[in-house]
Design an enzyme around this catalytic site. Structure first.
Site, PDB file in Angstrom:
ATOM      1  N   LYS A   1      88.494  27.861 -22.046  1.00  9.26           N
ATOM      2  CA  LYS A   1      87.550  28.605 -23.101  1.00  9.26           C
ATOM      3  C   LYS A   1      87.180  29.974 -22.875  1.00  9.26           C
ATOM      4  O   LYS A   1      87.164  31.025 -23.584  1.00  9.26           O
ATOM      5  CB  LYS A   1      86.490  27.726 -23.285  1.00  9.26           C
ATOM      6  CG  LYS A   1      86.580  26.415 -24.171  1.00  9.26           C
ATOM      7  CD  LYS A   1      85.154  26.039 -24.595  1.00  9.26           C
ATOM      8  CE  LYS A   1      84.651  25.007 -23.388  1.00  9.26           C
ATOM      9  NZ  LYS A   1      85.092  23.843 -23.316  1.00  9.26           N
TER      10      LYS A   1
ATOM     11  N   ASP B   1      91.597  22.490 -26.459  1.00  8.38           N
ATOM     12  CA  ASP B   1      90.346  21.991 -25.658  1.00  8.38           C
ATOM     13  C   ASP B   1      89.597  21.048 -26.732  1.00  8.38           C
ATOM     14  O   ASP B   1      88.827  20.249 -26.465  1.00  8.38           O
ATOM     15  CB  ASP B   1      89.545  23.215 -25.071  1.00  8.38           C
ATOM     16  CG  ASP B   1      88.359  22.671 -24.482  1.00  8.38           C
ATOM     17  OD1 ASP B   1      88.544  21.648 -23.676  1.00  8.38           O
ATOM     18  OD2 ASP B   1      87.079  23.125 -24.705  1.00  8.38           O
TER      19      ASP B   1
ATOM     20  N   ARG C   1      87.650  12.945 -24.918  1.00  8.86           N
ATOM     21  CA  ARG C   1      87.266  12.586 -23.364  1.00  8.86           C
ATOM     22  C   ARG C   1      85.478  11.954 -23.404  1.00  8.86           C
ATOM     23  O   ARG C   1      85.379  11.218 -23.040  1.00  8.86           O
ATOM     24  CB  ARG C   1      87.434  14.046 -22.404  1.00  8.86           C
ATOM     25  CG  ARG C   1      88.642  14.207 -22.172  1.00  8.86           C
ATOM     26  CD  ARG C   1      88.615  15.465 -21.325  1.00  8.86           C
ATOM     27  NE  ARG C   1      87.810  15.654 -20.189  1.00  8.86           N
ATOM     28  CZ  ARG C   1      87.122  16.781 -19.964  1.00  8.86           C
ATOM     29  NH1 ARG C   1      87.221  17.981 -20.776  1.00  8.86           N
ATOM     30  NH2 ARG C   1      86.391  16.746 -18.907  1.00  8.86           N
TER      31      ARG C   1
ATOM     32  N   SER D   1      89.215  22.725 -18.957  1.00  4.65           N
ATOM     33  CA  SER D   1      88.576  22.698 -20.297  1.00  4.65           C
ATOM     34  C   SER D   1      87.482  24.286 -20.342  1.00  4.65           C
ATOM     35  O   SER D   1      87.741  24.883 -21.134  1.00  4.65           O
ATOM     36  CB  SER D   1      87.845  21.410 -20.323  1.00  4.65           C
ATOM     37  OG  SER D   1      86.501  21.734 -21.352  1.00  4.65           O
TER      38      SER D   1
HETATM   39  N1  URA Z   1      81.975  21.588 -20.062  1.00  8.29           N
HETATM   40  C1  URA Z   1      83.108  21.960 -20.660  1.00  8.29           C
HETATM   41  O1  URA Z   1      83.483  22.985 -21.626  1.00  8.29           O
HETATM   42  N2  URA Z   1      84.213  21.104 -20.501  1.00  8.29           N
HETATM   43  C2  URA Z   1      84.087  19.979 -19.509  1.00  8.29           C
HETATM   44  O2  URA Z   1      85.141  19.268 -19.247  1.00  8.29           O
HETATM   45  C3  URA Z   1      82.850  19.767 -19.156  1.00  8.29           C
HETATM   46  C4  URA Z   1      81.752  20.706 -19.329  1.00  8.29           C
END
Ligand code: URA
Length: 451
Positions: free
Chosen positions: A204, A178, A185, A200
């Site tokens: 986490k 990520d 990104r 994403s």
């Molecule tokens: N927060 C994240 O951790 N990832 C995203 O893609 C958007 C917001």
């Protein structure tokens, strides 16, 4: 015999091997990836065997073609498994995590994490850096001199035991995939994709190990989901991924047409978060903190009802006691805890520009997206992956939607350490607000709750 086995494996690997361009082509043509294909492509990327430009092309293909629910789930799994998955069962069995989908002025986590720990709910929060026009919790925390956001597993567990909370970034150990995709990104206009955001965030949260998760899904001009329909689709996908991974998930949809609170920018948001912990926070931020926190307390079995949670949070914020927990966390993570009483310890900008209202009336619009972009132009975000951040850069929004304003009254203060950038940001902000002659209602903050 041995030779035959080796040849068999080489043949099998060759048959399953997919060239990166073939993986990109599949998505470009709207086909689906299998779990194995995700594993192969991204393990090569993590070993730096696939360059950023091929992954960027694939990300853009996802933005246009989307992904099935199964693909999003598989990608989440591959991202979570790219590092360690924390087992919190011994240190914090009732741990509850939270995450925001990203907005402008969103410092909710910086208030909530120490607040929850003060109320007895341990929390190891993994956050991200700035993404597109939106700010990132990790960049904000790193504006505190010395604050270290990259902790290993042992440091996280020790922090949970000693302080009750830590706030960390993706790292070599935690959700590293990520971390890499997120940074890419950010600078390739590939943020606004429902499956990419869902995987994403949920990767986490799965790596973070908490059994219960509260998601703050932002909706509106300054959010990645501009409409309620899209925000609902993102919420249902994340709740579903969570359920399949055996987690309890609640999604709270909140308004992001105008920035949250009054301060935008890394150091400024730390100040506003500390003010909120001292009971002096802006009403919209306090409302989002209160409702999100109430659900966290309920899911962590600290209260029996959401109403009880809300009351506990209101009383705690008024008392100002939870700021001590923030100071303890800052000290544990290597920062100077005196920042809570002395904001001069934070980085400050050299230049200030003020934008004045061209007429008397009522504030009809403060466009959160435009404020976010102006703040990036101003140096508080990144244009390229390795850009340095100006931690003192930021914007103070002096009025909220619905407020009265007089001719020549300040509407924005802009702070920056580069005189050219501050000029550019000021020009951009000239078009970020609308004044109406008719009275305008104040915004509604909480839009929907999905559990
Ligand atoms: N927060 C994240 O951790 N990832 C995203 O893609 C958007 C917001």
């Amino acid at each position: 015999m041995k030779i035959a086995i080796v040849l068999y494996f080489i043949k099998t690997i060759e048959e399953n091997y997919m060239l990166p361009q073939e993986f990109i082509r599949k998505k470009r043509d709207g086909e689906s990836h299998t779990l194995e294909e995700f594993r192969e492509f991204f393990s090569s990327y993590l070993r730096d065997e696939i360059p950023d430009y091929q992954v960027s092309a694939w990300l853009m293909a996802v933005c246009f073609r989307g992904m099935s629910e199964e693909e999003a789930l598989n990608l989440t799994q591959v991202m979570a498994e790219s590092g360690e998955i924390l087992d919190l069962s011994k240190v914090a069995p009732n741990a509850v995590d939270k995450h925001s989908t990203g907005g402008v002025g969103d410092k909710t986590s910086i208030v909530l994490v120490p607040l929850m720990a003060h109320l007895g709910l341990k929390i190891a929060k993994m956050s991200g850096r700035g993404l597109g026009h939106s700010g990132g919790t990790i960049d904000k925390l790193e504006s505190i001199p010395g604050f270290k956001t990259s902790l290993n597993k042992e440091e996280i567990f020790k922090g949970l035991e000693r302080v009750g909370c830590v706030m960390v970034s993706q790292s070599k150990d935690l959700a590293p995939l990520d971390g890499k995709l997120y940074a890419l990104r950010d600078v390739t206009a590939t943020v606004e994709s429902i499956p990419l955001i869902a995987s994403s965030i949920m990767s986490k949260k799965l790596a973070g190990g908490a059994k219960s998760i509260v998601l703050d899904v932002k909706v509106g001009k300054g959010a990645f989901m501009k409409t309620l329909d899209k925000a609902l689709a993102l919420s249902y996908l994340m709740v579903d991924i969570g359920k399949k991974a055996n987690r309890n998930v609640v999604a709270i949809l909140s308004q992001m047409d105008e920035p949250l609170g009054n301060k935008i920018g890394n150091n400024l948001e730390i100040m506003e978060a500390i003010d909120t912990l001292k009971g002096k926070g802006p009403a919209d931020l306090v409302e989002v903190v209160t409702i999100t926190g109430a659900y966290m307390l309920l899911m962590g079995e600290r209260v029996k009802t959401v109403e009880e949670g809300k009351e506990l949070i209101s009383k705690t914020l008024e008392s100002g006691q939870a700021v001590k927990k923030f100071a303890q966390m800052v000290a544990y993570q290597g920062g100077n805890p005196k920042v809570v009483d002395d904001y001069s310890l934070l980085p400050h900008a050299q230049y200030k520009e003020i934008i004045l209202s061209p007429e008397t009336g009522f504030v009809k619009e403060i466009d959160a997206y435009k404020v976010g972009v102006a703040n990036m132009i101003n140096g508080a975000g990144r244009r390229k992956k390795d850009d340095e951040i100006d931690y003192g850069a930021g914007i103070v929004v002096k009025k909220k939607i619905g407020d009265k304003i007089s001719l020549n009254e300040p509407i924005f203060d802009i702070y920056c350490s580069d005189d050219l950038k501050v000029e550019e940001a000021a020009q951009y902000l000239e078009n970020a607000f609308i004044i109406s002659q008719e009275p305008v209602p104040h915004s509604k903050h909480i839009l929907e709750i999905i559990s």
